[in-house]
Each structure stands twice: as structure tokens, then as C-alpha cells.
Design a protein around this motif. Structure first.
Motif, PDB file in Angstrom:
ATOM      1  N   VAL A  43       2.125   9.993   5.271  1.00 21.45           N
ATOM      2  CA  VAL A  43       2.444  11.378   5.642  1.00 21.45           C
ATOM      3  C   VAL A  43       3.937  11.517   5.917  1.00 21.45           C
ATOM      4  O   VAL A  43       4.569  12.506   5.552  1.00 21.45           O
ATOM      5  N   THR A  44       4.512  10.497   6.536  1.00 26.31           N
ATOM      6  CA  THR A  44       5.942  10.519   6.839  1.00 26.31           C
ATOM      7  C   THR A  44       6.774  10.506   5.567  1.00 26.31           C
ATOM      8  O   THR A  44       7.789  11.216   5.468  1.00 26.31           O
ATOM      9  N   VAL A  45       6.384   9.706   4.591  1.00 30.65           N
ATOM     10  CA  VAL A  45       7.107   9.665   3.316  1.00 30.65           C
ATOM     11  C   VAL A  45       7.088  11.027   2.647  1.00 30.65           C
ATOM     12  O   VAL A  45       8.116  11.529   2.176  1.00 30.65           O
ATOM     13  N   VAL A  84       0.824  -1.205   0.000  1.00 27.85           N
ATOM     14  CA  VAL A  84       0.000   0.000   0.000  1.00 27.85           C
ATOM     15  C   VAL A  84       0.858   1.255   0.000  1.00 27.85           C
ATOM     16  O   VAL A  84       0.706   2.149  -0.848  1.00 27.85           O
ATOM     17  N   VAL A  85       1.781   1.362   0.949  1.00 33.58           N
ATOM     18  CA  VAL A  85       2.542   2.596   1.126  1.00 33.58           C
ATOM     19  C   VAL A  85       3.361   2.929  -0.113  1.00 33.58           C
ATOM     20  O   VAL A  85       3.380   4.084  -0.570  1.00 33.58           O
ATOM     21  N   PHE A  86       4.042   1.955  -0.682  1.00 35.32           N
ATOM     22  CA  PHE A  86       4.911   2.208  -1.832  1.00 35.32           C
ATOM     23  C   PHE A  86       4.138   2.728  -3.045  1.00 35.32           C
ATOM     24  O   PHE A  86       4.449   3.816  -3.561  1.00 35.32           O
ATOM     25  N   PRO A  87       3.122   2.034  -3.546  1.00 42.19           N
ATOM     26  CA  PRO A  87       2.444   2.536  -4.764  1.00 42.19           C
ATOM     27  C   PRO A  87       1.649   3.820  -4.521  1.00 42.19           C
ATOM     28  O   PRO A  87       1.624   4.704  -5.390  1.00 42.19           O
ATOM     29  N   VAL A  88       0.988   3.943  -3.366  1.00 37.76           N
ATOM     30  CA  VAL A  88       0.206   5.150  -3.097  1.00 37.76           C
ATOM     31  C   VAL A  88       1.125   6.365  -2.980  1.00 37.76           C
ATOM     32  O   VAL A  88       0.826   7.445  -3.501  1.00 37.76           O
ATOM     33  N   ALA A  89       2.263   6.200  -2.311  1.00 38.06           N
ATOM     34  CA  ALA A  89       3.219   7.297  -2.178  1.00 38.06           C
ATOM     35  C   ALA A  89       3.715   7.744  -3.551  1.00 38.06           C
ATOM     36  O   ALA A  89       3.761   8.947  -3.848  1.00 38.06           O
ATOM     37  N   LEU A  90       4.083   6.788  -4.390  1.00 36.45           N
ATOM     38  CA  LEU A  90       4.555   7.134  -5.735  1.00 36.45           C
ATOM     39  C   LEU A  90       3.481   7.865  -6.535  1.00 36.45           C
ATOM     40  O   LEU A  90       3.769   8.847  -7.233  1.00 36.45           O
ATOM     41  N   ILE A 150       0.887   9.727  -5.480  1.00 35.71           N
ATOM     42  CA  ILE A 150       0.616  11.087  -5.005  1.00 35.71           C
ATOM     43  C   ILE A 150       1.791  12.009  -5.296  1.00 35.71           C
ATOM     44  O   ILE A 150       1.605  13.180  -5.666  1.00 35.71           O
ATOM     45  N   ILE A 151       3.010  11.504  -5.165  1.00 31.18           N
ATOM     46  CA  ILE A 151       4.199  12.310  -5.484  1.00 31.18           C
ATOM     47  C   ILE A 151       4.180  12.693  -6.965  1.00 31.18           C
ATOM     48  O   ILE A 151       4.426  13.850  -7.327  1.00 31.18           O
ATOM     49  N   ILE A 191       3.887  16.564  -8.565  1.00 29.85           N
ATOM     50  CA  ILE A 191       4.876  17.100  -9.503  1.00 29.85           C
ATOM     51  C   ILE A 191       4.223  17.472 -10.824  1.00 29.85           C
ATOM     52  O   ILE A 191       4.514  18.522 -11.418  1.00 29.85           O
ATOM     53  N   ALA A 192       3.311  16.620 -11.306  1.00 27.56           N
ATOM     54  CA  ALA A 192       2.629  16.892 -12.575  1.00 27.56           C
ATOM     55  C   ALA A 192       1.836  18.195 -12.500  1.00 27.56           C
ATOM     56  O   ALA A 192       1.868  19.011 -13.431  1.00 27.56           O
ATOM     57  N   VAL A 193       1.131  18.408 -11.407  1.00 25.53           N
ATOM     58  CA  VAL A 193       0.360  19.650 -11.238  1.00 25.53           C
ATOM     59  C   VAL A 193       1.297  20.854 -11.221  1.00 25.53           C
ATOM     60  O   VAL A 193       1.012  21.892 -11.827  1.00 25.53           O
TER      61      VAL A 193
END
Length: 584
Positions: free
Chosen positions: A228-230, A44-50, A52-53, A57-59
Motif C-alpha cells: 500500500v505504501t509503494v 514479494v513486495v517488488f514483483p507484486v508491486a510491479l 499491480i502497477i 496502467i494497462a487498464v
């Protein structure tokens, strides 16, 4: 460490610590991970973090000027409306940390009574310095005092350009780089180290909330905390990398062109992006070597370079002046630390310094704290809570004030007593060139300028590869034995994020990203004060329990260990062999 030598934190505790202190749970760090294509990641953490990041950046890139305007608005909005919360929170962190260290919990050992130190005191301190303040100290040590010298914060009420303004400038700079940021780092590091080493939980932020959430740390509450930490870690790190590469770019241009007259290095976004690419490549090689082979070695080199540059400037610069400025600045800092810590500027005109500087710094430190705190936690096994807190809180803080006095004090001396060239160049060119303009006023200015540029680069590398290791832990479910390819992936990603945000919104985008992610994370840290208290209190109760005393009697009767006690005969260490000391 090489890949085969990396160990999971939960697997490093053994014996009494596992038997009496670890929670009853069948979960292990990274037990639900996906292992594919050379990666070992949390599902969960790895794909969701990628995702949203990438969206952020795209925005930023697509909106262009609109994004920059939005970042400026958001930065000011948070500073004006939540600045009070940042100030209050960081003061709470200091009080909490000192309570843990100076009270009965100070004798608790990170990793348990059988734990031994992994690193020497010198290596430990070297990694603390490199991880905590490196790039920022290089960037602001001259420019910040010069700014306050001309724009005295309202708190001090001094006339700009005077000796009183110089004293206020040093004290205000000490305030921003002293105990408050290191208390934030120390609190985070202590919480992570305790719940990982003493409780055998994953080395991620979710573990700190075990006393409140229990097994739910492995569900969505834990996922959100780690996400949030990532974000806080990545954007806090990107801010530092953006500042660092801007200074490297300016340094190369100023030393090569203005001082040596050899080559005019272009400055701007494109050269900085190229520099990020080159330095990230070096960082990638370092992070692939692991903690012991890469980060530790580079951190030690950093420390030697820092001392070389510091000693050089003390010898060739206005020695008596800067040492006097250090003592006077410390006096003003210590004498006003309580009032400064709570000064918002609401009841007095001129609160802009608080919003533009203090609130930004506090948001940046809070966003940066997962990175520094987790890194400190990773290297601090075997130290008592008191040793940990006093080491993290006081030594780096005092060293930072000395560094600021030597570099900032030399610039102020040039402004008040000298020809004023450093201040004039700062006003004309900007803060990225301030340090190099100051060094130029002393003998061997070109050599010291080159050394300073090299130091910024090495700090860039250590920050990047340390950050990669930290984000790796967060996105792999708290595992330590992550694949080398994964560490390399995050090193490249950090550089790419810093570069893309520079292209899309400049340093303003980076600063806004840091302060924005710092806001929700500040709430998490406030809750963390309570959960760390619960954990330490539970540990202390077990150390004082009859069950623990009986196990100690059994071990002593077997004659294989020596028991070290402290205070009211509380066991603080158990060592193998007959030659160990029997008490404090």
C-alpha cells in the motif's frame, strides 16, 4: 553517498542502543532478498508491486474514455463519502505530533543517546523544502488564490472580487499548504525514523507496526503494509510530476512565444511526455549519484533558486502589499484554523471547495507522506523528537505561507489594483500559465519566467530521485545499500508511470490515483499514531530504568564520555571527549 558508503539503517546503531533498546530478533533488513541481474529486491513486495502497477496502467490505457469517466466518478465518490474521514484524520495527526513534541517524549533522540547529526541544519532544511512542497508550490501559488478570489469558499461568506475575498483566498491557501500537510509528513517521518534508527528495524512502513505485530511484520501483514505504501508513494509522486511537467510545458510556451516572441513551443500530452522523458533522464543521473552526491546537492541548488526568485519578486513587486497580505493572511488563518480544519460543508451550502480542493489535498498529502516522511526520516538521525517536530512542522509551513503571499499576493494586487492581466490570462488559458502571466506584469518578466521554469525542472528532478530512493527502500526490504541499477530502475519507472497516466487519463487520472491510494493509507496512518506512541513510551521507560542508569554510571566512571541531561535528569545525549557540555 557513493555505493560503497551507503549503510543499512539497522547497522548504524551501536553500543547502548543495540544493547538495551533493540528488539530481540534474528531478522535483518533484506535478509530474504533476491540478488540477481544487479538487483537486490524483496521476493514479494517488488514483483507484486510491479504487477499491480502494470495492471493499473494497462487498464487506464485500454479503456481510454471509460477510464477517465470512472476516475471522475471515483474521485467524486471518495470526496463526498469519505471527505469527513480525511478531515478528521489529518487533525488527529496534528494533535498527536504536538503531544509527542511538547510532552516528555520530546527529549528522546532519534538514533539513541549516542547518535550524532548526519547533516547540518541548513542542509537538512534545504532537503525538507525540496522534498515536501516544491512542484506543488510552484503550480498552485498563483492559481489557487486567484481561483478563490473569484469563487470564495462557503466558509468565508465573502463577496467575490473584493478585498474580503482576497483575504479569504490567502487564508484558505495557507490552510491547504500550512500545518496540516507538514503534520502528516512529520508524523510519518518520526515513526519511520524512530523504529529504524532507535530499534534497528528495516526502513519500511512495516517496521512502525512492530509494537502490534512483532515478528509478523516480516510476513504477509508487513507485505500488505509496504505494498500500500509503494502504491501511495508512486501515485502521489506521479501526480506531482504530472502537474510539474504541465507547468514546464506551459512555461516554455508562454515565455518563449508570448513574452519573448522567439519560438512557439507546442503544448499538450505529447510534448509533456517528451519533457518527462528528458527530465527523468536527468533525474536518473542524479539518483545514480546517491543521497549525498545527487539529492543533497540538487536540494541545495533548489533552495538558492527559490530564494533568488522570491527575493526578486519581493524587490520588484508590490512589496508593502504582499508583506501586508502575508500578515493579514496569517491572522485570518490562525484565527480560523480550528474551524477550517473541521469544516466539511455539510451544514452549509457550497461545500464543493472542500471536496474539490481540501479533500483532494489531504488525500494527496497522505499519499505523498510515505515519500516525504521516509526521506525526512533518512536525513534526521541525531535530532531530538522536539527538534524534529518543531523543525518539520513550523519552519516549512511558515516559509510556504511567505512564498504564497509573495506570489499569490502579487497576482491579487494585479487583479485588484493593477490591470487585471494575470487574472484574465488565468481565466483564458488555465492554471498552468498563472505564475508566468503574473511574472510578466513586473520588470524582467522573461528572465523571472525562465528562472521559474528552471526551478520547476529542478524540483521535478529532486522529487523523482528522492522518490526513487524511497521506493527502493520499500521494495528492498528496508535496505540502504541497494545497487545503483535498482535506483535507476525506479527513477525510470516513476517517469514512465506519470507519462502513461497522462496519456491514458490526463491529470484527472493522476489526481484520482493519488486520492484513492490515500484512503487506505489514511487508515494505516491512524493506526500508526498508536504504534509510535507505544514505541516512544517504551523508549522513555528504558531511559528512566535502573538498568540504563547503571550503564550510564559505568560509562561515566570510565571517563570516556560526557553525559547531557534534560528535565528530570533524563539522559538525552552521550558524547565522546572531555570538552562536551555537561547539561542543557
Amino acid at each position: 553517498m557513493a555505493d560503497g558508503e551507503e549503510e543499512a539503517v539497522g547497522e548504524m546503531s551501536e553500543g547502548l542502543q543495540v544493547e538495551l533498546f533493540h528488539p530481540e530478533s534474528d531478522r535483518e533488513p533484506g535478509d530474504t532478498n533476491i540478488e540477481k541481474w544487479g538487483f537486490d529486491v524483496h521476493p514479494v513486495v517488488f514483483p507484486v508491486a510491479l504487477a499491480i502497477i502494470a495492471l493499473f496502467i494497462a487498464v487506464t490505457i485500454l479503456l481510454g474514455e471509460q477510464a477517465s469517466s470512472a476516475y471522475s466518478f471515483l474521485f467524486n465518490f471518495i470526496g463526498e463519502n469519505f471527505g469527513w474521514f480525511y478531515l478528521l484524520a489529518v487533525n488527529v495527526f496534528i494533535i498527536t505530533l504536538l503531544y509527542f513534541a511538547l510532552g516528555k517524549y520530546g527529549q528522546i533522540r532519534i538514533g539513541g543517546v549516542e547518535a550524532e547529526k548526519e547533516f547540518s541544519d541548513f542542509a537538512w532544511m534545504a532537503m525538507l523544502f525540496s522534498a515536501g512542497m516544491g512542484i506543488g508550490l510552484m503550480f498552485f501559488s498563483v492559481s489557487e488564490p486567484l481561483y478563490y478570489f473569484q469563487n470564495v469558499p462557503a466558509f468565508w461568506g465573502a463577496e467575490a472580487g473584493t478585498g474580503a475575498a482576497a483575504s479569504a483566498a490567502m487564508a484558505q491557501t495557507f490552510f491547504h499548504w500550512g500545518f496540516h500537510p507538514w503534520a502528516t509528513y512529520g508524523l510519518v517521518g518520526l515513526g519511520l525514523a524512530f523504529f529504524s534508527f532507535n530499534r534497528g528495524l528495516p526502513l519500511t512502513f512495516r517496521s512502525i507496526f512492530w509494537p502490534l505485530l512483532g515478528e509478523r511484520i516480516y510476513g504477509w501483514p508487513g507485505h500488505i503494509i509496504d505494498l500500500v505504501t509503494v502504491f501511495a508513494t508512486l501515485f502521489g509522486l506521479a501526480t506531482s510530476l504530472g502537474l510539474g511537467v504541465a507547468q514546464v510545458n506551459t512555461g516554455l510556451s508562454y515565455v518563449g512565444g508570448d513574452i519573448l516572441g522567439l519560438i512557439s513551443v507546442p503544448t499538450g500530452t505529447v510534448p509533456q511526455v517528451l519533457l518527462i522523458a528528458g527530465i527523468t533522464a536527468i533525474a536518473t543521473l542524479s539518483v545514480a549519484a546517491g543521497l549525498d552526491g545527487g539529492v543533497k546537492r540538487l536540494s541545495t541548488i533548489n533552495l538558492y533558486l527559490m530564494f533568488a526568485l522570491l527575493t526578486f519578486l519581493i524587490l520588484v513587486g508590490p512589496t508593502v502589499y504582499v508583506l501586508g497580505a502575508w500578515v493579514e493572511g496569517l491572522g485570518a488563518y490562525f484565527g480560523n484554523i480550528l474551524s477550517l480544519g473541521f469544516f466539511r460543508g455539510t451544514l452549509a451550502p457550497g461545500g464543493g471547495t472542500v471536496t474539490a480542493w481540501t479533500v483532494f489535498y489531504w488525500g494527496w498529502w497522505i499519499a505523498w507522506s510515505p515519500f516525504v516522511g521516509m526521506f525526512i526520516a533518512r536525513i534526521s538521525k541525531g535530532r531530538t523528537v522536539r527538534e524534529f517536530v518543531l523543525g518539520v512542522l513550523f519552519l516549512p509551513s511558515l516559509f510556504s505561507t511567505l512564498w504564497l503571499s509573495v506570489f499569490g499576493g502579487s497576482a491579487l494586487h494585479n487583479s485588484i489594483v493593477g490591470n487585471g492581466a494575470a487574472l484574465a490570462t488565468y481565466n483564458e488559458v488555465g492554471q498552468t500559465v498563472a505564475m508566468f502571466a503574473m511574472l510578466e506584469q513586473f520588470p524582467l518578466g522573461a528572465i523571472s519566467g525562465i528562472l521559474a521554469t528552471l526551478l520547476v525542472i529542478t524540483f521535478f528532478v529532486t522529487s523523482s530521485d528522492s522518490g526513487s530512493l524511497v521506493i527502493d527502500h520499500l521494495t528492498s526490504g528496508g535496505k540502504h545499500d541497494v545497487p545503483k541499477a535498482q535506483r535507476i530502475f525506479w527513477a525510470i519507472t516513476e517517469g514512465a508511470v506519470a507519462a502513461l497516466l497522462l496519456i491514458g487519463g490526463g491529470l484527472g487520472a493522476l489526481q484520482t490515483a493519488a486520492i484513492t491510494t490515500g484512503l487506505p493509507f489514511a487508515v494505516i496512518l491512524c493506526l500508526m499514531c498508536y504504534t509510535v506512541y507505544l514505541g516512544l513510551d517504551n523508549e522513555y521507560e528504558i531511559l528512566e530504568s535502573e538498568a540504563f542508569a547503571e550503564r550510564i554510571e559505568d560509562l561515566t566512571a570510565e571517563g570516556d564520555v560526557d553525559v547531557v541531561t534534560s528535565g528530570r535528569e533524563t539522559v538525552t545525549s552521550i558524547r565522546e571527549g572531555e570538552d562536551s557540555p555537561s547539561g542543557d
